[in-house]
Design a protein around this motif. Sequence first.
Motif, short mmCIF file in Angstrom:
data_model
loop_
_atom_site.label_atom_id
_atom_site.label_comp_id
_atom_site.label_asym_id
_atom_site.label_seq_id
_atom_site.Cartn_x
_atom_site.Cartn_y
_atom_site.Cartn_z
N LEU A 43 0.82 -1.22 0.00
CA LEU A 43 0.00 0.00 0.00
C LEU A 43 0.85 1.27 0.00
CD1 LEU A 43 -2.80 -1.02 2.54
CD2 LEU A 43 -3.03 -0.75 0.06
N ARG A 44 1.99 1.23 0.66
CA ARG A 44 2.86 2.40 0.79
C ARG A 44 3.94 2.47 -0.30
NH1 ARG A 44 2.25 4.61 5.86
NH2 ARG A 44 1.14 3.33 7.36
N ASP A 45 3.93 1.49 -1.19
CA ASP A 45 4.98 1.40 -2.21
C ASP A 45 6.35 1.33 -1.54
OD1 ASP A 45 5.89 1.15 -4.83
OD2 ASP A 45 6.17 3.31 -5.06
N GLY A 46 6.43 0.52 -0.51
CA GLY A 46 7.67 0.34 0.25
C GLY A 46 7.69 1.23 1.47
N PHE A 47 8.44 0.79 2.47
CA PHE A 47 8.62 1.58 3.69
C PHE A 47 9.79 2.53 3.50
CE2 PHE A 47 6.64 -2.33 5.44
CZ PHE A 47 5.55 -1.75 6.07
N LYS A 48 9.56 3.80 3.79
CA LYS A 48 10.62 4.80 3.67
C LYS A 48 11.30 5.09 5.00
CE LYS A 48 9.21 5.65 -0.60
NZ LYS A 48 8.58 4.43 -1.05
N SER A 49 10.62 4.75 6.12
CA SER A 49 11.19 5.00 7.44
C SER A 49 10.65 3.96 8.43
CB SER A 49 10.83 6.40 7.93
OG SER A 49 9.46 6.47 8.27
N TRP A 50 11.37 3.81 9.52
CA TRP A 50 10.93 2.88 10.56
C TRP A 50 9.67 3.36 11.24
CZ3 TRP A 50 12.42 -1.88 10.52
CH2 TRP A 50 13.65 -2.21 9.94
N ASP A 51 9.42 4.67 11.23
CA ASP A 51 8.18 5.20 11.80
C ASP A 51 6.97 4.61 11.08
OD1 ASP A 51 9.55 6.76 13.61
OD2 ASP A 51 9.51 8.54 12.34
N LYS A 52 7.06 4.46 9.78
CA LYS A 52 5.95 3.87 9.00
C LYS A 52 5.81 2.38 9.28
CE LYS A 52 5.08 7.76 7.03
NZ LYS A 52 4.02 8.58 7.58
N VAL A 53 6.92 1.69 9.50
CA VAL A 53 6.87 0.27 9.84
C VAL A 53 6.14 0.09 11.17
CG1 VAL A 53 8.25 -1.78 10.38
CG2 VAL A 53 9.00 -0.22 8.58
N LEU A 54 6.41 0.97 12.11
CA LEU A 54 5.79 0.88 13.44
C LEU A 54 4.28 1.05 13.40
CD1 LEU A 54 8.39 2.84 15.59
CD2 LEU A 54 7.99 0.38 15.57
N LEU A 55 3.75 1.63 12.34
CA LEU A 55 2.30 1.79 12.22
C LEU A 55 1.59 0.50 11.85
CD1 LEU A 55 2.18 5.22 10.35
CD2 LEU A 55 1.83 4.79 12.79
N THR A 56 2.34 -0.52 11.48
CA THR A 56 1.76 -1.80 11.11
C THR A 56 1.11 -2.44 12.33
OG1 THR A 56 3.46 -2.09 9.42
CG2 THR A 56 2.24 -4.06 10.07
N ARG A 58 -0.01 -4.62 15.23
CA ARG A 58 0.65 -5.61 16.10
C ARG A 58 2.18 -5.67 15.94
NH1 ARG A 58 -3.27 -10.89 16.01
NH2 ARG A 58 -5.22 -9.80 16.34
N PHE A 59 2.78 -4.63 15.40
CA PHE A 59 4.24 -4.62 15.30
C PHE A 59 4.82 -4.47 16.70
CE2 PHE A 59 8.52 -3.17 14.63
CZ PHE A 59 8.92 -3.90 13.53
N PRO A 60 5.76 -5.33 17.09
CA PRO A 60 6.32 -5.29 18.45
C PRO A 60 7.30 -4.13 18.62
CG PRO A 60 7.36 -7.03 17.18
CD PRO A 60 6.29 -6.44 16.31
N GLU A 61 6.77 -2.94 18.83
CA GLU A 61 7.57 -1.72 18.91
C GLU A 61 8.72 -1.83 19.91
OE1 GLU A 61 6.87 3.03 19.85
OE2 GLU A 61 5.16 1.75 19.40
N GLU A 62 8.47 -2.51 21.03
CA GLU A 62 9.51 -2.65 22.06
C GLU A 62 10.68 -3.51 21.59
OE1 GLU A 62 6.76 -6.09 22.40
OE2 GLU A 62 6.47 -3.95 22.12
N LYS A 63 10.50 -4.23 20.49
CA LYS A 63 11.56 -5.10 19.95
C LYS A 63 12.23 -4.50 18.72
CE LYS A 63 10.28 -8.80 22.46
NZ LYS A 63 10.81 -8.99 23.74
N LEU A 64 11.91 -3.25 18.39
CA LEU A 64 12.42 -2.65 17.15
C LEU A 64 13.94 -2.70 17.06
CD1 LEU A 64 11.95 -1.21 14.48
CD2 LEU A 64 11.98 0.95 15.73
N ALA A 65 14.63 -2.36 18.12
CA ALA A 65 16.10 -2.35 18.08
C ALA A 65 16.65 -3.74 17.76
CB ALA A 65 16.66 -1.84 19.40
N LEU A 66 16.03 -4.77 18.29
CA LEU A 66 16.47 -6.14 18.01
C LEU A 66 16.13 -6.54 16.57
CD1 LEU A 66 15.41 -7.82 21.35
CD2 LEU A 66 17.72 -7.24 20.62
N ILE A 67 14.95 -6.16 16.13
CA ILE A 67 14.51 -6.50 14.77
C ILE A 67 15.40 -5.81 13.74
CG2 ILE A 67 12.61 -6.16 13.13
CD1 ILE A 67 10.72 -6.64 15.61
N GLN A 68 15.88 -4.62 14.05
CA GLN A 68 16.75 -3.90 13.11
C GLN A 68 18.10 -4.59 12.93
OE1 GLN A 68 16.45 -0.01 14.96
NE2 GLN A 68 15.25 0.74 13.23
N LEU A 69 18.44 -5.53 13.78
CA LEU A 69 19.65 -6.32 13.58
C LEU A 69 19.50 -7.27 12.40
CD1 LEU A 69 20.49 -7.27 17.28
CD2 LEU A 69 21.59 -5.51 15.88
#
Length: 74
Positions: A43-56, A58-69
Amino acid sequence: KFYLTNNASHIKIALNTATREELLSIPYFNDYLVDALIEQRTLRDGFKSWDKVLLTSRFPEEKLALIQLYLTLD
């Protein structure tokens, strides 16, 4: 003691082009979240920033730093 090494064989997965199977290999991701990420990515034609990913849903926001690995937006 433990030692950290720079493991050059670890390659991050590109969130904007990853297959469903690749995304399911990420810790903390399940079927529902992967399907929601793929839907939002489309829908977004790709994610441009992690802020947009966090809007998904049930995204586990508290795990973002680990997921970015494991993931990159490139």
